[in-house]
Structure formats: structure tokens, C-alpha cells
Design an enzyme around this catalytic site. Structure first.
Site, PDB file in Angstrom:
ATOM      1  N   HIS A  84       0.846  -1.202   0.000  1.00  0.00           N
ATOM      2  CA  HIS A  84       0.000   0.000   0.000  1.00  0.00           C
ATOM      3  C   HIS A  84       0.883   1.255   0.000  1.00  0.00           C
ATOM      4  O   HIS A  84       0.580   2.233  -0.682  1.00  0.00           O
ATOM      5  CB  HIS A  84      -0.889   0.028   1.251  1.00  0.00           C
ATOM      6  CG  HIS A  84      -1.852  -1.111   1.346  1.00  0.00           C
ATOM      7  ND1 HIS A  84      -1.667  -2.171   2.184  1.00  0.00           N
ATOM      8  CD2 HIS A  84      -3.019  -1.347   0.697  1.00  0.00           C
ATOM      9  CE1 HIS A  84      -2.673  -3.022   2.064  1.00  0.00           C
ATOM     10  NE2 HIS A  84      -3.506  -2.554   1.170  1.00  0.00           N
TER      11      HIS A  84
ATOM     12  N   GLY B 190      -3.454  -1.964  -6.621  1.00  0.00           N
ATOM     13  CA  GLY B 190      -2.332  -2.892  -6.743  1.00  0.00           C
ATOM     14  C   GLY B 190      -2.649  -3.998  -7.742  1.00  0.00           C
ATOM     15  O   GLY B 190      -3.773  -4.512  -7.794  1.00  0.00           O
TER      16      GLY B 190
ATOM     17  N   ARG C 181      -3.467 -10.376   4.472  1.00  0.00           N
ATOM     18  CA  ARG C 181      -3.843 -11.702   4.975  1.00  0.00           C
ATOM     19  C   ARG C 181      -2.620 -12.576   5.273  1.00  0.00           C
ATOM     20  O   ARG C 181      -2.762 -13.622   5.901  1.00  0.00           O
ATOM     21  CB  ARG C 181      -4.779 -12.406   3.995  1.00  0.00           C
ATOM     22  CG  ARG C 181      -6.146 -11.727   3.944  1.00  0.00           C
ATOM     23  CD  ARG C 181      -7.173 -12.518   3.164  1.00  0.00           C
ATOM     24  NE  ARG C 181      -8.513 -12.014   3.419  1.00  0.00           N
ATOM     25  CZ  ARG C 181      -9.194 -11.199   2.606  1.00  0.00           C
ATOM     26  NH1 ARG C 181      -8.653 -10.787   1.486  1.00  0.00           N
ATOM     27  NH2 ARG C 181     -10.415 -10.789   2.938  1.00  0.00           N
TER      28      ARG C 181
ATOM     29  N   SER D 189       0.456  -9.061   1.370  1.00  0.00           N
ATOM     30  CA  SER D 189      -1.000  -9.074   1.520  1.00  0.00           C
ATOM     31  C   SER D 189      -1.299  -8.914   3.005  1.00  0.00           C
ATOM     32  O   SER D 189      -0.570  -9.457   3.845  1.00  0.00           O
ATOM     33  CB  SER D 189      -1.567 -10.415   1.031  1.00  0.00           C
ATOM     34  OG  SER D 189      -2.881 -10.609   1.540  1.00  0.00           O
TER      35      SER D 189
END
Ligand code: PAF
Length: 289
Positions: free
Chosen positions: A46, A156, A196, A194
Site C-alpha cells: 500500500h 495494486g 492476509r 497481503s
């Protein structure tokens, strides 16, 4: 380009009406505004989007909203990491001027009844495994583009299908914003960043590199002239060799997500499950022949 006062922390805005007025005022002054929509739990990937936006625009706004509509009933909405203070510091250090953090009540007020449903590009792959996911994404991104009427929005490439769906929606609904898709940022061993990844156990984290390894093997096979089925098989084999159940491993046209055109560029998309965590990744494949 960069924001007016890079030493000041970004301003948090929660009110959609004020947010919109702030962006419109900046644009009336001739400032170019970049927008990075996120769900928070931000990482260097990000950060790279915010830095790119700061390099290309006068002002950058980052939204943070964990969008309940894009999670299925058995997915990780309630455990999705919420890390607002760290997120604010990260995007501030990358040049964001504003962080927009709407309340769920403001995004989906009582009586909310409108969904944006994108057709073909949302149907397969993530769309098939996660029914309703892309309607949730398109609905919130459409709302965000109305509330944050920026010049350019940055996404992204890791969420390749999402970027195709968003581009389609922007084109079909004539939303006046430019979409930029920026390269995936990876760990040194190739794992795509990620939010996650934080869920992975040490063993799952070690095995997770199979996604990127499978994609790289696929890229080599692609460049060696193997047919699409063989290239897809390389990805599947790499995941299965590490006991990772495969949701899909496909080679498709990068824009339509349909079968690739002979000789043209393509993209390899993969999704696999490590315990209760689903990971996705992809790799663009160059034109050949
Ligand atoms: O990619 C994400 O983080 C989300 O899907 C997005 C685009 C912010 C919409 O909630």
C-alpha cells in the site's frame, strides 16, 4: 510532486460530505488529487501505491474502510486486522495528506438498497469462489469515487481481477477518474505482500512461496512455447507439491480474463488455501511467437 506540508501527519476525515468538499476545493485550486482506496492493515505494498500517487499528484487521499459487503458469511470480516494508528503513520510517511475513514453507517445508511453488479469480468475465478464479492467491491468503490472525486485512483496489480472489474465499472458508468494499476510488491522470497499474510502460521508462511514459484515456473514454460493447459498445470503442480489446495490456476487474457489470444500477452492467475487463509497472486506473461 508532493503534498504542501510533508512533515504534518495526515488529517483524518470521517464525514463523507466534508471529504468530498475538501477534494473539490483542492481541485478548484488546480491541485491534482490522487486516491488510494484500502481496507487498512496497510503494508509496504500500500505504501508503494501512496508513494506513487504522491510522486504524480499534488495531494493524496487514502481511504480505510473494511467493507462488510465484500466478505462472504464464512469469511474473515470480523477478524480482519484493524490498525488505524499504524496505517496513518505509514501513509503519512509516504506522502498522504488525508485519510478518509468513513463509518459503516455513512457508507451504508439505513435503507441502503443499491448495488453495483459488474458482469463478465467478475463472473469467474474470485467471483466464482466468493459469490457477491465483486458486487461488494464495485458498490463501495463506486461510492468512494463519488465521495472522493479524485483525478487518479491507484490499485495494486496483486488483485488483478479486481482491477479489471473496477476499470470495467468506471468505463461503463462513465465515472470521471483515471485508474492506475501498480506492480505487486513482494517479500524477498517472492511472496506477494497481503494483509492476509498475517494469518499464516510459520509452516504455512514457508509453504506460501509455492504460489510465486508456480507462477515463475509457468512464465518459463510460457516463454518456452508450452500450450496454455501445460502452463496452468505447472502452477497447479507447484501448489499441490506443498499440500496447498488450488481454487484456480489459469492463464487468461489480461483485459477480458477470457482465453488468451495466440501470440498476445496473457496473465497467470492463482488462488490457493493455506489452512483457513486464501492467498491469491498473478504474473503477467509477455506476448510470444
Ligand atoms: O483492495 C481492497 O483493499 C478493497 O477491495 C477495496 C478496493 C479498498 C474496496 O474495499
Amino acid at each position: 510532486m508532493s503534498r504542501g506540508n510533508p512533515s504534518a501527519p495526515p488529517i483524518i476525515e470521517t464525514d463523507p460530505v466534508r471529504m468530498r468538499e475538501t477534494i473539490l476545493a483542492a481541485r478548484r485550486q488546480g491541485r491534482r488529487v490522487g486516491f488510494v482506496p484500502t481496507m487498512g492493515a496497510l503494508h509496504r505494498g500500500h505504501g508503494s501505491l501512496v508513494s506513487r500517487a504522491a510522486a504524480e499528484c499534488d495531494d493524496v487521499v487514502v481511504s480505510i474502510f473494511v467493507n462488510p459487503k465484500q466478505f462472504g458469511p464464512s469469511e474473515d470480516y470480523s477478524r480482519y486486522p484493524r490498525t488505524l494508528d499504524a496505517d496513518r503513520d505509514l501513509v503519512g510517511s509516504c506522502g498522504a495528506r488525508w485519510v478518509f475513514v468513513p463509518e459503516a453507517q455513512a457508507t451504508y445508511p439505513p435503507g441502503h438498497a443499491t448495488n453495483v453488479v459488474v458482469g463478465a469480468p467478475a463472473a469467474d475465478f474470485e467471483g466464482a469462489v466468493r459469490p457477491g464479492h465483486f458486487a461488494g467491491v464495485a458498490t463501495v468503490v463506486c461510492w468512494l469515487f463519488n465521495v472522493v472525486p479524485a483525478d487518479i485512483a491507484y490499485f495494486g496489480a496483486k488483485d488483478w481481477q479486481q482491477s479489471v472489474v473496477v476499470r470495467r465499472m468506471v468505463q461503463d458508468l462513465a465515472i470521471p477518474i483515471t485508474i492506475e494499476v501498480c506492480p505487486t510488491i513482494r517479500e524477498p522470497d517472492g511472496l506477494a505482500l497481503s494483509s492476509r499474510n498475517a494469518y499464516l502460521s510459520a509452516d504455512e508462511r514457508r509453504r506460501a512461496t509455492a504460489l510465486h514459484e508456480g507462477l515463475r515456473a509457468a512464465a518459463r514454460a510460457w516463454e518456452a512455447g508450452e500450450d496454455v493447459a501445460a502452463v496452468e498445470g505447472m502452477i497447479r503442480t507447484a501448489l499441490e507439491a506443498r499440500d496447498i489446495p488450488v481454487d484456480y490456476a489459469v492463464v487468461v487474457d489480461p483485459l477480458s480474463l477470457l482465453a488468451p489470444h495466440p501470440g498476445s500477452a496473457a496473465v497467470a492467475l492463482v488462488a490457493g488455501r493455506l489452512g483457513s487463509t486464501r492467498l491469491i497472486d498473478n504474473l503477467p506473461l509477455p506476448p510470444r511467437g
